[in-house]
Design an enzyme around this catalytic site. Structure first.
Site, PDB file in Angstrom:
ATOM      1  N   HIS A 118      -1.199 -10.851   4.307  1.00  0.00           N
ATOM      2  CA  HIS A 118      -1.308  -9.790   5.314  1.00  0.00           C
ATOM      3  C   HIS A 118      -2.774  -9.394   5.474  1.00  0.00           C
ATOM      4  O   HIS A 118      -3.571  -9.502   4.528  1.00  0.00           O
ATOM      5  CB  HIS A 118      -0.499  -8.571   4.889  1.00  0.00           C
TER       6      HIS A 118
ATOM      7  N   GLU B  40      -4.383  -6.514   5.610  1.00  0.00           N
ATOM      8  CA  GLU B  40      -4.969  -5.528   4.701  1.00  0.00           C
ATOM      9  C   GLU B  40      -5.113  -6.073   3.284  1.00  0.00           C
ATOM     10  O   GLU B  40      -6.088  -5.786   2.584  1.00  0.00           O
ATOM     11  CB  GLU B  40      -4.201  -4.210   4.709  1.00  0.00           C
TER      12      GLU B  40
ATOM     13  N   CYS C  53       2.883  -2.177   4.840  1.00  0.00           N
ATOM     14  CA  CYS C  53       4.186  -2.423   4.222  1.00  0.00           C
ATOM     15  C   CYS C  53       4.112  -2.054   2.735  1.00  0.00           C
ATOM     16  O   CYS C  53       3.061  -1.642   2.233  1.00  0.00           O
ATOM     17  CB  CYS C  53       4.563  -3.894   4.381  1.00  0.00           C
TER      18      CYS C  53
ATOM     19  N   CYS D  66       1.370  -4.076   0.738  1.00  0.00           N
ATOM     20  CA  CYS D  66       0.006  -3.663   1.044  1.00  0.00           C
ATOM     21  C   CYS D  66      -0.263  -2.229   0.603  1.00  0.00           C
ATOM     22  O   CYS D  66      -1.351  -1.918   0.113  1.00  0.00           O
ATOM     23  CB  CYS D  66      -0.278  -3.866   2.524  1.00  0.00           C
TER      24      CYS D  66
END
Length: 156
Positions: free
Chosen positions: A59, A61, A89, A92
């Site tokens: 992801h 981040e 999420c 993260c």
């Protein structure tokens, strides 16, 4: 919990995250971008790379945090702000807490997986030892539109 106030530099940070999200979109990735900034310096940035890497953990981040930590040579980012186009999420949000990021500013809310207030609020959980300042819904229309258009194209 009250949200963190906006700062003058927040729009600039989120605009850069949007540029990265557009790059992800062009590459066929879910259009999410993230930038880690401290004292006006970009420490790390990324867009989603889950498709390219065949890795569901890649992801934006998560990758931006890894790059920022590598850049600083530290294992924590207490003075940094993480700008993200989409609410983080659980994975993260957990990484944000573990890296002790000082502040998180994000654009669109994620009603299906968001952990900064939508589904849950891992970032501000009082039982955890670190809780960053959080501001959501910044540049909401721009961030949300990019995601909506991406998923509309996927359904065709």
């Amino acid at each position: 919990m009250p949200e963190s106030p906006l700062r003058p530099e927040d729009r600039t940070g989120l605009e850069r995250a949007l540029e990265l999200a557009r790059t992800a979109d062009a590459a066929g990735e879910v259009p999410v971008g993230a930038v880690v900034v401290q004292e006006g310096v970009i420490l790390g940035e990324a867009h989603n790379e889950t498709v390219a890497r065949r890795d569901p953990t890649a992801h934006a981040e998560f990758l931006a945090l890894q790059r920022a930590l590598s850049h600083t040579g530290e294992d924590r980012l207490p003075g940094a702000t993480l700008y993200i186009t989409l609410e983080p999420c659980a994975q993260c949000a957990g990484a944000i807490v573990l890296a002790k990021v000082g502040r998180v500013v994000f654009g669109a809310w994620d009603e299906k997986a968001g952990m900064a207030g939508s589904v849950g609020d891992l970032l501000r959980n009082p039982r955890l030892n670190h809780r960053p300042e959080v501001r959501g819904g910044v540049m909401l229309e721009e961030c949300g539109a990019l995601l909506r258009h991406f998923f509309e194209r996927q359904r065709i």
